[in-house]
Design a protein around this motif. Structure first.
Motif, PDB file in Angstrom:
ATOM      1  N   THR A 155       0.817  -1.206   0.000  1.00  0.00           N
ATOM      2  CA  THR A 155       0.000   0.000   0.000  1.00  0.00           C
ATOM      3  C   THR A 155       0.851   1.257   0.000  1.00  0.00           C
ATOM      4  N   VAL A 156       1.899   1.249   0.805  1.00  0.00           N
ATOM      5  CA  VAL A 156       2.733   2.444   0.969  1.00  0.00           C
ATOM      6  C   VAL A 156       3.686   2.639  -0.204  1.00  0.00           C
ATOM      7  N   PHE A 157       4.316   1.543  -0.644  1.00  0.00           N
ATOM      8  CA  PHE A 157       5.366   1.654  -1.660  1.00  0.00           C
ATOM      9  C   PHE A 157       5.039   0.969  -2.982  1.00  0.00           C
ATOM     10  N   GLY A 158       4.032   0.106  -3.012  1.00  0.00           N
ATOM     11  CA  GLY A 158       3.656  -0.557  -4.252  1.00  0.00           C
ATOM     12  C   GLY A 158       4.151  -1.997  -4.333  1.00  0.00           C
ATOM     13  N   GLU A 159       3.487  -2.777  -5.164  1.00  0.00           N
ATOM     14  CA  GLU A 159       3.812  -4.192  -5.333  1.00  0.00           C
ATOM     15  C   GLU A 159       5.217  -4.400  -5.894  1.00  0.00           C
ATOM     16  N   SER A 160       5.723  -3.436  -6.668  1.00  0.00           N
ATOM     17  CA  SER A 160       7.049  -3.600  -7.257  1.00  0.00           C
ATOM     18  C   SER A 160       8.131  -3.710  -6.193  1.00  0.00           C
ATOM     19  N   VAL A 161       7.916  -3.066  -5.049  1.00  0.00           N
ATOM     20  CA  VAL A 161       8.902  -3.145  -3.962  1.00  0.00           C
ATOM     21  C   VAL A 161       8.912  -4.549  -3.367  1.00  0.00           C
ATOM     22  N   ILE A 162       7.741  -5.164  -3.251  1.00  0.00           N
ATOM     23  CA  ILE A 162       7.672  -6.554  -2.777  1.00  0.00           C
ATOM     24  C   ILE A 162       8.453  -7.456  -3.713  1.00  0.00           C
ATOM     25  N   LYS A 163       8.285  -7.266  -5.015  1.00  0.00           N
ATOM     26  CA  LYS A 163       9.003  -8.093  -5.997  1.00  0.00           C
ATOM     27  C   LYS A 163      10.507  -7.878  -5.885  1.00  0.00           C
ATOM     28  N   ASP A 164      10.917  -6.641  -5.649  1.00  0.00           N
ATOM     29  CA  ASP A 164      12.340  -6.354  -5.485  1.00  0.00           C
ATOM     30  C   ASP A 164      12.877  -7.039  -4.229  1.00  0.00           C
ATOM     31  N   MET A 165      12.100  -7.015  -3.163  1.00  0.00           N
ATOM     32  CA  MET A 165      12.511  -7.686  -1.926  1.00  0.00           C
ATOM     33  C   MET A 165      12.635  -9.190  -2.131  1.00  0.00           C
TER      34      MET A 165
END
Length: 401
Positions: free
Chosen positions: A227-237
């Protein structure tokens, strides 16, 4: 009676404004003389969210109920401020109670509207205090570190799932499934393999938070990250190891190439060149678009895989190795050195064998950015992945400001 008075305010706003301006001007010298002995309100007292929290446009960051009211004799100019903005309710309550709330603009700064709402920011802002005022930052770069948050602890008949020191639930072995075990970062198969090959009391991370941000903002918990940073950050993690800096926002306006290089990937008849080409392309994929924050270390992506290639040369010290990674490793090394940074860990000074034979290609190649600005590593090739006609490999280091 109150409604009648307020109604008159609304019917004759210009008359009221002029009257208040005259009253304020007359009382101003007295207010200045007396008011200077009253300390200003601590801006943290009026925050409606925790200092250090990440906020976006539209987030209410000021709690109006916590704003201090001052006797009109101390601050008659407050009436003038409210009159200019036609804030009739504030005028009415100030006159009937003899005390006026401090105008929001007096205790807030950039990124906060006159109504106490985050406004005009780009990217993930942060509520903080600067120069005695509550503000919302307008960041250029934000990065945090991927750290374990949800942990599985093996028990005699299953696992305990913990967050911090608190056990949130226990799961028996027979109930292991994607519904009971978090699997964004570890598949059920990987989890069960860990469980079957470890001892009671050992732990493994199931989910991660982001913390230790470069701008000091508060921890972002796993459920908040999309929610805060976007799904792309999850993928990067998901494609980087723990304790790795993760860029969550890049608002750079200037990108400057500070180093670039290229190298040729030669053809060797005695080696499996299809596998070599695959390995070279995987290395390029792992490092392309990797952002390394200033004064930080970074790995490439772990969302890659390499083939072991047999070397028939009797003089070869390592018979099976991930051949094909040395050319892109050489390009990476030379570009990093050209930017004035140290030679990447896991690489050598040798031209031919640029990658250490014993380096882990996922976690053993590490780039350090000793500069004062983030840099982005860009790598590509003009060849394909079929092994026919080895290609030229390129690498750039781009400084972001």
């Amino acid at each position: 009676m109150e409604c009648v008075i307020l109604s008159s305010f609304l019917k004759h706003p210009l008359i009221i404004i002029v009257a208040l301006l005259i009253i304020g001007a007359a009382m101003y010298p007295v207010g200045i003389a007396v008011g200077k002995y009253i300390p200003p309100q601590d801006p943290t007292e009026i925050a409606s969210v925790t200092i250090g929290d990440t906020v976006s446009n539209g987030t209410a960051v000021v709690d109006n109920n916590k704003i201090r009211k001052a006797p009109l004799v101390y601050h008659p100019e407050y009436l003038v401020e409210y009159a200019k903005k036609l804030q009739f309710w504030e005028i009415y309550t100030s006159l009937t109670t003899g005390a006026a709330p401090t105008p929001i603009k007096n205790i807030t700064g950039s990124g906060i509207s006159d109504n106490g709402v985050a406004n005009g920011i780009k990217g993930p802002g942060m509520l903080t205090v600067q120069d005695g005022k509550l503000i919302v930052t307008n960041p250029t770069f934000v990065w945090g570190y991927k750290v374990p948050y949800t942990i599985a602890v093996k028990t005699d008949n299953g696992i305990d799932i913990k967050q911090g020191n608190k056990t949130i639930k226990s799961v028996s072995k027979k109930d292991f499934s994607n519904e009971t075990i978090p699997h964004d970062f570890k598949t059920l198969t990987e989890f069960e393999s860990w469980y079957n090959n470890t001892e009671v009391g050992n732990t493994t991370a199931l989910d991660y938070s982001l913390s230790n941000f470069n701008d000091g903002r508060n921890i972002i918990y796993p459920n908040e990250i999309p929610t805060v940073f976007g799904e792309s950050v999850i993928k990067d993690m998901q494609t980087h190891p723990p304790d790795q800096p993760i860029t969550v926002y890049n608002g750079s306006t200037t990108q400057t190439v500070i180093s670039e290089t290229s190298t040729t990937m030669n053809y060797y008849a005695e080696l499996d060149n299809v596998a070599r080409a695959h390995n070279a392309n995987q290395f390029i994929k792992a490092w392309n678009n990797t952002v390394v924050p200033p004064h930080s270390l970074a790995h490439g992506s772990n969302d890659v895989y390499y083939y072991a290639v047999y070397d028939p040369d009797p003089k070869a010290t390592v018979k099976w190795a991930s051949h094909g990674t040395c050319p892109p490793g050489r390009a990476l090394r030379d570009a990093v050195l050209g930017a004035g940074f140290p030679r990447p860990i896991g690489t050598t000074d040798d031209y031919q064998n640029a990658v250490d034979n014993y380096a882990d290609l996922i976690t053993g190649i590490i780039v350090e950015n000793t500069g004062n600005y983030p840099v982005k590593i860009v790598m590509w090739s003009d060849g394909g992945d079929d092994g026919a006609g080895m290609s030229t490999i390129y690498a750039q280091i781009i400084e972001l400001r």
